[in-house]
Enzyme design. Structure first.
Site, PDB file in Angstrom:
ATOM      1  N   GLU A 273       0.829  -1.350  -0.110  1.00  0.00           N
ATOM      2  CA  GLU A 273      -0.165   0.022   0.023  1.00  0.00           C
ATOM      3  C   GLU A 273       0.805   1.241  -0.012  1.00  0.00           C
ATOM      4  O   GLU A 273       0.677   2.302   1.016  1.00  0.00           O
ATOM      5  CB  GLU A 273      -0.964   0.234   1.057  1.00  0.00           C
ATOM      6  CG  GLU A 273      -1.797  -1.422   1.080  1.00  0.00           C
ATOM      7  CD  GLU A 273      -2.910  -1.304   2.245  1.00  0.00           C
ATOM      8  OE1 GLU A 273      -2.771  -0.649   3.164  1.00  0.00           O
ATOM      9  OE2 GLU A 273      -4.098  -1.789   1.979  1.00  0.00           O
TER      10      GLU A 273
ATOM     11  N   GLU B   2      -5.200  -8.833  -0.981  1.00  0.00           N
ATOM     12  CA  GLU B   2      -5.812  -8.671   0.321  1.00  0.00           C
ATOM     13  C   GLU B   2      -7.387  -8.556  -0.004  1.00  0.00           C
ATOM     14  O   GLU B   2      -7.785  -7.573  -0.670  1.00  0.00           O
ATOM     15  CB  GLU B   2      -5.497  -7.408   1.097  1.00  0.00           C
ATOM     16  CG  GLU B   2      -3.924  -7.594   1.735  1.00  0.00           C
ATOM     17  CD  GLU B   2      -3.631  -6.348   2.516  1.00  0.00           C
ATOM     18  OE1 GLU B   2      -4.446  -5.800   3.278  1.00  0.00           O
ATOM     19  OE2 GLU B   2      -2.342  -6.042   2.592  1.00  0.00           O
TER      20      GLU B   2
HETATM   21  C1  BG6 Z   1      -4.197  -3.366   4.723  1.00  0.00           C
HETATM   22  C2  BG6 Z   1      -3.123  -3.766   5.271  1.00  0.00           C
HETATM   23  O1  BG6 Z   1      -4.484  -2.099   4.656  1.00  0.00           O
HETATM   24  O2  BG6 Z   1      -5.669  -3.943   5.349  1.00  0.00           O
HETATM   25  C3  BG6 Z   1      -3.006  -4.895   6.254  1.00  0.00           C
HETATM   26  O3  BG6 Z   1      -2.161  -4.047   4.286  1.00  0.00           O
HETATM   27  C4  BG6 Z   1      -4.325  -4.555   7.300  1.00  0.00           C
HETATM   28  O4  BG6 Z   1      -1.812  -4.747   6.966  1.00  0.00           O
HETATM   29  C5  BG6 Z   1      -5.418  -4.809   6.325  1.00  0.00           C
HETATM   30  O5  BG6 Z   1      -4.044  -5.653   8.297  1.00  0.00           O
HETATM   31  C6  BG6 Z   1      -6.549  -4.944   7.097  1.00  0.00           C
HETATM   32  O6  BG6 Z   1      -6.727  -3.969   8.054  1.00  0.00           O
HETATM   33  P1  BG6 Z   1      -7.006  -4.035   9.675  1.00  0.00           P
HETATM   34  O7  BG6 Z   1      -6.929  -2.687  10.070  1.00  0.00           O
HETATM   35  O8  BG6 Z   1      -8.323  -4.438   9.800  1.00  0.00           O
HETATM   36  O9  BG6 Z   1      -6.033  -4.821  10.061  1.00  0.00           O
END
Ligand code: BG6
Length: 494
Positions: free
Chosen positions: A192, A387
C-alpha cells in the site's frame, strides 16, 4: 450470468499475512526493532477512529522503547508464526493453497536498517519458511516492505525522508533477491505504497514532530519519491538476479462513488479516485502523472530529485498491479449532513445501499468488480488481489467449532465478483490471496479480536491464550473452493 463457473487454469488461490502482524518473535533471532513493534494499542478508543489509533509522536516511541511489554504492543507477539510456521503452513497446504503472500521483516535481515552485514539467523528463518512452503508446492509471494522499516531509520535518520534510506533498502533487496533467487519468483515492493499519506509513521517512518517548521505534506511526498526510486531499483534487482521473476506494486484500492448524480458530486468522486490512483500511476507508467504535478505546484510542494531518478523510474515500472480491497465509500461536494463510517484507513461516507461489518467497513462485492475493471482498463497489466476479507469477532462454541458463516457469505460474493470481472469484463487476474488467512493482529486497531482467518488463533486482545490453531467453518469451505477452482461457489448445498 452465462459465463463458466470455474476460474482460469493456474489461478493462484491462497492467503496473505504480513510479518509485523503474524510473526511475533520481535526480539528473537537477532531481529531489530521495527516501527510496528512500537505501535501501541489504544484499547479504549472507538475502533472507527482510525486517526487516533495511528497517531504516533516521538514521546510515544520513547515510551515504547522503555518497555518489553507485549500487551500494549501486540504486534510484538502477533500470532507467533515465528514458532508455529510449520504447523501453519501445513494447514495452508491442507486448504490447498497455491500461493502464500507474506512479508520479510526488514529488521530481521538488517536489524538497524543501516548495517553492513545481514543477520544470518534472520536469513535462515525465511529459508526455512520458503522450504516448508515448497515442500507442499505453495509458491511464496513476498512483500519486501509491509509496515516494517527498522526503527533505527526513524531515530537516527528521518525515515524515508532521508535519501540514504534508498541505499539501505537497495542493499536489503540485493541481499534477499540473491539469497532467495531459487525460492521466490513473485515479489511486491511496498505494501500500500499510497498509505504513507494516511499513516506516515508505519509506511514511511515519519513522525510529524521530527519535522518542525516543515510542510508535512511535502515531507510525505519527498519520502514517497524515495520509495518510488527504491521500488524501481528493487524491480531492476529482481529482474537482474532472478530471471522470470515478476514484481508488482501494491495499492490500497479505495473505491468512491458519487453520493448523488449531481455533477459536483461526480467531480468530487473523480478527484478523490485520482487522488488514490496517483501512486500506482507513477509505479506503472514510471513517471508522475500531470495531475499529481499540478497538486505539487498548487500546494507549494517541491520534490528534490537527483540525476537518474526519472530514468530509473521510467526504466523499471512494475510487471503487475496488486491491491487490497475491503470496502467502498461515497464522495460528495458537501458532506456536512452525511453519515460517516470507517473504512480501510479512511473515514468513509455511508452508502445507503450497503451493509457494513461490525467495524463499520461497508461490504460491497460489486465494488470489487468495478475496481478490477477500472484498474485493468487503466493499466492493462495483470492484476493480483492480494488482500480482501471480513474482519469479524468470531466465537468458539463449546464443542470447539467456529461457525463463521458471515465470512463465507462475504468471501463468496467477492469471489463471484472476481470471476465476473474475469469472464465478462476480460480482466486478467493472476490470483487471490485473502487477508489474514490465519488470525493476526489488526493493523488499524491492533486488536486480535478483529479476525479475518480461516484458521483461529487462541489469543485475545491482550495476548493471552494458548496460541493453539483451530479450523473455522470457512476453512473447509475455502478448501472446497480451491479444490473445485471456484465451481463450489455456485453450488448452493456447499
Ligand atoms: C491493509 C493492510 O490495509 O488492511 C493490512 O495492508 C491490514 O496490513 C489490512 O491488516 C486490514 O486492516 P485492519 O486494520 O483490519 O487490520
Amino acid at each position: 450470468m452465462n459465463h463458466k463457473q470455474t476460474f482460469p487454469e493456474g489461478f493462484l488461490w491462497g492467503g496473505a499475512t504480513a510479518a509485523n502482524q503474524v510473526e511475533g518473535g520481535w526480539n528473537e533471532g537477532g531481529k531489530g526493532i521495527s516501527v510496528s513493534d512500537c505501535a501501541r494499542a489504544h484499547f479504549d478508543t472507538d475502533v472507527t477512529n482510525y486517526k487516533a489509533h495511528n497517531a504516533v509522536t516521538s514521546q510515544d516511541i520513547e515510551a515504547a522503547l522503555a518497555t518489553d511489554d507485549e500487551v500494549y504492543y501486540p504486534k510484538r507477539h502477533g500470532s507467533d508464526f515465528y514458532h508455529h510456521y510449520k504447523e501453519d503452513i501445513r494447514l495452508f497446504a491442507e486448504m490447498g493453497f497455491k500461493v502464500y503472500r507474506m512479508s520479510i521483516a526488514w529488521s530481521r535481515i538488517f536489524p538497524n536498517g543501516d548495517d553492513e552485514v545481514p543477520n544470518e539467523e534472520g536469513l535462515k528463518f525465511y529459508d526455512d519458511v520458503f522450504d516448508e512452503l515448497h515442500k507442499y508446492g505453495i509458491e511464496p509471494l513476498v512483500t519486501m516492505s509491509h509496515y516494517e522499516p527498522p526503527l533505527n531509520l526513524v531515530l537516527n535518520y528521518k525515515g524515508w525522508y532521508s535519501r540514504e534510506v534508498i541505499g539501505f533498502f537497495t542493499r536489503y533487496v540485493e541481499t534477499i533477491c540473491t539469497r532467495y533467487q531459487d525460492k521466490v519468483k513473485y515479489w511486491l515492493t511496498f505494501n500500500e505504497v499510497d498509505s504513507m499519506i494516511r499513516h506516515p509513521y508505519t509506511t514511511g517512518g515519519l513522525i510529524e514532530d521530527r519535522f518542525p517548521g516543515q510542510n508535512f505534506e511535502e515531507v510525505i511526498f519527498q519520502a514517497m519519491h524515495h520509495q518510488f526510486v527504491a521500488s524501481a531499483h528493487a524491480t531492476r534487482i529482481c529482474h537482474e538476479t532472478i530471471p522470470g521473476s515478476l514484481v508488482g506494486c501494491m495499492l490500497t484500492k479505495l473505491t468512491y462513488y458519487p453520493y448523488t448524480c449531481k455533477p459536483e458530486d461526480v467531480l468530487k468522486a473523480q478527484q478523490t479516485m485520482r487522488g488514490t490512483y496517483c501512486y500506482s500511476d507513477t509505479q506503472v507508467f514510471g513517471e508522475y502523472p500531470a495531475y499529481l504535478l499540478s497538486r505539487f505546484k498548487n500546494n507549494g510542494i517541491t520534490i528534490r530529485k537527483e540525476d537518474g531518478d526519472d530514468e530509473i523510474m521510467k526504466s523499471y515500472p512494475v510487471d503487475f498491479v496488486s491491491f487490497s480491497y475491503y470496502n467502498s465509500s461515497c464522495a460528495a461536494e458537501d458532506t456536512s449532513n452525511l453519515n460517516v463510517t470507517a473504512g480501510n484507513t479512511i473515514n468513509a461516507i455511508k452508502n445507503p445501499y450497503l451493509k457494513a461489518s461490525d467495524w463499520g467497513w461497508q461490504i460491497d462485492p460489486t465494488g470489487l468488480r468495478i475496481s478490477m475493471v477500472d484498474l485493468y482498463d487503466r493499466y492493462r497489466k495483470p492484476l493480483f488481489i492480494v488482500e480482501n476479507g471480513l474482519g469479524a469477532a468470531d466465537v468458539v462454541n463449546e464443542d470447539g467449532t467456529i461457525d463463521d458463516q458471515y465470512r463465507i457469505d462475504y468471501l463468496r460474493e467477492h469471489m463471484k465478483a472476481i470471476l465476473d470481472a474475469i469472464e465478462e469484463d476480460g480482466v486478467d487476474c493472476l490470483g487471490y490471496t485473502s487477508w489474514g488467512c490465519i488470525d493476526l493482529v489488526s493493523e488499524s486497531t491492533k486488536q486480535m479480536s478483529k479476525r479475518y482467518g480461516y484458521i483461529y488463533v487462541d489469543c485475545d486482545d491482550y495476548g493471552k491464550g494458548t496460541y493453539n490453531r483451530m479450523r473455522k467453518k470457512s476453512f473447509y469451505w475455502y478448501k472446497k473452493v480451491i479444490e473445485t477452482n471456484g465451481m463450489s461457489l455456485y453450488l448452493e448445498e456447499i
